[in-house]
Enzyme design. Structure first.
Site, mmCIF file in Angstrom:
data_model
loop_
_atom_site.group_PDB
_atom_site.id
_atom_site.type_symbol
_atom_site.label_atom_id
_atom_site.label_comp_id
_atom_site.label_asym_id
_atom_site.label_seq_id
_atom_site.Cartn_x
_atom_site.Cartn_y
_atom_site.Cartn_z
ATOM 1 N N PHE A 24 13.558 -10.939 11.205
ATOM 2 C CA PHE A 24 12.401 -10.700 10.328
ATOM 3 C C PHE A 24 12.217 -9.207 10.028
ATOM 4 O O PHE A 24 11.102 -8.701 10.073
ATOM 5 C CB PHE A 24 11.116 -11.303 10.926
ATOM 6 C CG PHE A 24 11.082 -12.801 10.817
ATOM 7 C CD1 PHE A 24 10.644 -13.402 9.637
ATOM 8 C CD2 PHE A 24 11.518 -13.603 11.852
ATOM 9 C CE1 PHE A 24 10.633 -14.784 9.508
ATOM 10 C CE2 PHE A 24 11.526 -14.990 11.736
ATOM 11 C CZ PHE A 24 11.069 -15.580 10.558
ATOM 12 N N ILE A 25 13.325 -8.541 9.741
ATOM 13 C CA ILE A 25 13.251 -7.097 9.490
ATOM 14 C C ILE A 25 13.143 -6.839 7.976
ATOM 15 O O ILE A 25 14.075 -7.128 7.218
ATOM 16 C CB ILE A 25 14.480 -6.361 10.097
ATOM 17 C CG1 ILE A 25 14.605 -6.714 11.602
ATOM 18 C CG2 ILE A 25 14.383 -4.857 9.882
ATOM 19 C CD1 ILE A 25 13.358 -6.479 12.446
ATOM 20 N N GLU A 45 2.955 -7.239 11.064
ATOM 21 C CA GLU A 45 2.424 -5.991 11.669
ATOM 22 C C GLU A 45 1.412 -6.306 12.777
ATOM 23 O O GLU A 45 0.396 -5.629 12.921
ATOM 24 C CB GLU A 45 1.813 -5.074 10.603
ATOM 25 C CG GLU A 45 2.791 -4.790 9.503
ATOM 26 C CD GLU A 45 3.049 -3.330 9.209
ATOM 27 O OE1 GLU A 45 3.904 -3.092 8.381
ATOM 28 O OE2 GLU A 45 2.440 -2.448 9.817
ATOM 29 N N GLY A 46 1.735 -7.341 13.555
ATOM 30 C CA GLY A 46 0.837 -7.811 14.608
ATOM 31 C C GLY A 46 -0.051 -8.892 14.028
ATOM 32 O O GLY A 46 -0.774 -8.644 13.052
HETATM 33 C C1 FAD Z 1 7.741 -11.484 6.137
HETATM 34 C C2 FAD Z 1 7.808 -10.835 7.479
HETATM 35 C C3 FAD Z 1 8.179 -9.503 7.560
HETATM 36 C C4 FAD Z 1 8.276 -8.889 8.807
HETATM 37 N N1 FAD Z 1 8.725 -7.595 8.876
HETATM 38 C C5 FAD Z 1 8.978 -7.044 10.110
HETATM 39 C C6 FAD Z 1 9.601 -5.756 10.223
HETATM 40 O O1 FAD Z 1 9.868 -5.069 9.228
HETATM 41 N N2 FAD Z 1 9.904 -5.307 11.462
HETATM 42 C C7 FAD Z 1 9.630 -6.009 12.592
HETATM 43 O O2 FAD Z 1 9.935 -5.548 13.678
HETATM 44 N N3 FAD Z 1 9.027 -7.227 12.515
HETATM 45 C C8 FAD Z 1 8.711 -7.759 11.300
HETATM 46 N N4 FAD Z 1 8.125 -9.011 11.210
HETATM 47 C C9 FAD Z 1 7.774 -9.715 12.419
HETATM 48 C C10 FAD Z 1 6.290 -9.850 12.654
HETATM 49 O O3 FAD Z 1 5.637 -8.623 12.797
HETATM 50 C C11 FAD Z 1 6.126 -10.767 13.861
HETATM 51 O O4 FAD Z 1 6.783 -11.917 13.485
HETATM 52 C C12 FAD Z 1 4.721 -11.056 14.191
HETATM 53 O O5 FAD Z 1 4.230 -9.993 14.979
HETATM 54 C C13 FAD Z 1 4.541 -12.385 14.892
HETATM 55 O O6 FAD Z 1 5.541 -12.665 15.803
HETATM 56 P P1 FAD Z 1 5.976 -14.186 16.137
HETATM 57 O O7 FAD Z 1 6.145 -14.977 14.922
HETATM 58 O O8 FAD Z 1 7.126 -14.104 17.053
HETATM 59 O O9 FAD Z 1 4.697 -14.743 16.818
HETATM 60 P P2 FAD Z 1 4.485 -15.141 18.341
HETATM 61 O O10 FAD Z 1 4.437 -13.906 19.146
HETATM 62 O O11 FAD Z 1 5.451 -16.200 18.721
HETATM 63 O O12 FAD Z 1 3.028 -15.748 18.260
HETATM 64 C C14 FAD Z 1 2.784 -17.091 17.842
HETATM 65 C C15 FAD Z 1 1.292 -17.314 17.796
HETATM 66 O O13 FAD Z 1 0.710 -17.029 19.080
HETATM 67 C C16 FAD Z 1 -0.290 -16.038 18.958
HETATM 68 N N5 FAD Z 1 -0.240 -15.119 20.094
HETATM 69 C C17 FAD Z 1 0.857 -14.524 20.627
HETATM 70 N N6 FAD Z 1 0.510 -13.728 21.657
HETATM 71 C C18 FAD Z 1 -0.829 -13.817 21.782
HETATM 72 C C19 FAD Z 1 -1.779 -13.233 22.658
HETATM 73 N N7 FAD Z 1 -1.417 -12.372 23.620
HETATM 74 N N8 FAD Z 1 -3.079 -13.581 22.501
HETATM 75 C C20 FAD Z 1 -3.481 -14.434 21.544
HETATM 76 N N9 FAD Z 1 -2.598 -15.019 20.666
HETATM 77 C C21 FAD Z 1 -1.315 -14.716 20.773
HETATM 78 C C22 FAD Z 1 0.053 -15.291 17.678
HETATM 79 O O14 FAD Z 1 -1.096 -14.687 17.126
HETATM 80 C C23 FAD Z 1 0.603 -16.394 16.789
HETATM 81 O O15 FAD Z 1 -0.473 -17.074 16.198
HETATM 82 C C24 FAD Z 1 7.976 -9.620 9.980
HETATM 83 C C25 FAD Z 1 7.579 -10.963 9.888
HETATM 84 C C26 FAD Z 1 7.498 -11.567 8.661
HETATM 85 C C27 FAD Z 1 7.104 -13.019 8.598
#
Ligand code: FAD
Length: 380
Positions: A153-154, A360-361
């Site tokens: 997802f970069i 972005e979180g």
């Molecule tokens: C279009 C797109 C572009 C992106 N661009 C970049 C990029 O340029 N660089 C980069 O590094 N990443 C990038 N990302 C990644 C993105 O920042 C992460 O995917 C995002 O932070 C969520 O990660 P995850 O899907 O693994 O969620 P998970 O961590 O698996 O979380 C799943 C769910 O659980 C919840 N959750 C997780 N931990 C907690 C907690 N401690 N307390 C409460 N709730 C929680 C989350 O809010 C979410 O609802 C991108 C993603 C997308 C979709």
């Protein structure tokens, strides 16, 4: 106090002209085919905006945060996908601004200012919100590091010339063992994998990066070993303000599309706008939008004044992105059947805006940051 300076207004005009010429005519086509032409970045570079935060010492515009948020709002208004793509060059630059040596700044900003993309590579298949689970490793061997792992997802990863990439230099230490590196694209062992087929922001490129024994000079380490988590979080503080600014832009566009529609659409012989239920909904949308804009402005002022702004940035991201998603939904509801078709721009806005609470979180993670800061405070 809330007005832009004449210089900022001039820049806003320049950005609007750019968007009219280069983005408005292709936004729907790019949404369909998922490819933003490289000529867009070239024209953005010609406008002197290839990397908004690049410092003057390397020939960059070094724009302040208020100006950056103003530009990101304009980009978000035109096309959130383009805003995400062009915004990548700022996101990947914050770690270098914070910890880069003069030589590292030259190495990182050189390609960006020449009109290339950069990317911020933190996320992994098993490490999204949980950065402590990062499995990519950087093993020191003499005057080199050897990188192995997979990022996913970069944003702009498939078209970037350079990355700021986070890897573990000490697995046992978890997040304290993370380190940040400048990694050039054209290195043996570095390849791109899956290209994500996204529901929205399709002008931005989102890919997997695969690192197989990629050797980089030790001089590519930003700061010290173990600084990675701190650099990533400080970068995201800035990035979240930019995402919030984009959210304000896309919500303003949703509101404008909706207002134009209800002035034209007839209902019982009157324009729909004359129905109080519709008018009040629009008043609510406009009010939450304006409140969001002020949150972004305060965040930018705090950052430019070098005041702590991490908690405020998380609040701003949370509030503005939820607002944009809600405004897009309300606008689509008001625009009814038409709003649900590909003829209406609101259909695209609604799909685009959905990402805002995820990247972005996630917005849940913003609540972790906000509540964490509040609850650890000592009593007065
Ligand atoms: C279009 C797109 C572009 C992106 N661009 C970049 C990029 O340029 N660089 C980069 O590094 N990443 C990038 N990302 C990644 C993105 O920042 C992460 O995917 C995002 O932070 C969520 O990660 P995850 O899907 O693994 O969620 P998970 O961590 O698996 O979380 C799943 C769910 O659980 C919840 N959750 C997780 N931990 C907690 C907690 N401690 N307390 C409460 N709730 C929680 C989350 O809010 C979410 O609802 C991108 C993603 C997308 C979709």
């Amino acid at each position: 106090m809330f007005d832009y300076t004449p210089k900022q207004l001039e820049l806003q005009k320049k950005v609007r002209t750019f968007l009219k010429e280069y983005i408005d005519p292709i936004a729907r086509e790019v949404d369909a085919n998922g490819e933003l032409p490289l000529s867009v970045l070239e024209a953005w570079k010609e406008a002197g905006l290839a990397c908004l935060v690049a410092p003057k010492e390397v020939g960059g515009p070094e724009l302040d945060t208020i100006t950056c948020t103003m530009i990101l709002e304009e980009l978000g208004y035109a096309d959130l996908g383009t805003a995400t793509a062009l915004g990548a060059n700022s996101l990947c630059s914050y770690p270098v601004l914070i910890a880069g040596t003069p030589a590292q700044k030259k190495k990182h900003f050189g390609p960006l200012l020449e009109g290339n993309y950069g990317a911020f590579a933190l996320t992994e298949p098993n490490a999204g919100s949980d950065t402590g689970a990062i499995a990519t490793t950087a093993r020191r061997e003499g005057e080199e590091y050897v990188l192995n792992g997979t990022k996913c997802f970069i944003t702009q990863g498939g078209v970037a010339a350079t990355y700021v990439l986070f890897a573990s230099t000490d697995k046992i230490k978890g997040t304290k063992g993370l380190s940040a590196f400048i990694v050039e694209r054209e290195l043996p062992g570095l390849s791109t994998g899956k290209v994500e087929n996204k529901m929205g922001i399709r002008a931005s490129n989102t890919v997997e990066l695969i690192l197989e024994n990629v050797r980089i000079p030790a001089s590519c380490l930003l700061g010290n070993e173990g600084d990675g988590m701190k650099l990533a979080m400080m970068s995201l503080d800035s990035g979240r303000l930019m995402v919030a600014a984009q959210a304000v832009g896309v919500a303003q566009r949703a509101l404008d599309e909706c207002v134009s529609y209800v002035k034209e659409r007839m209902d019982n012989g009157e324009p729909m706008a004359s129905q109080q239920a519709v008018a009040f909904k629009i008043a609510d949308m406009a009010t939450s939008l304006e409140a969001s804009r002020l949150l972004v402005r305060r965040g930018a002022v705090l950052k430019d004044a070098h005041q702590p702004y991490s908690q405020h940035s998380a609040m701003t991201k949370l509030f503005c992105t939820d607002m944009a998603i809600q405004v897009a939904k309300d606008a689509m509801d008001i625009m009814g059947n038409y709003g649900y078709t590909k003829d209406a721009y609101i259909e695209k806005i609604w799909r685009d805006a959905r990402i805002l609470s995820i990247y972005e979180g996630t917005n849940q993670v913003q609540k972790v940051v906000i509540s964490g800061a509040l609850l650890k405070k000592t009593k007065h």
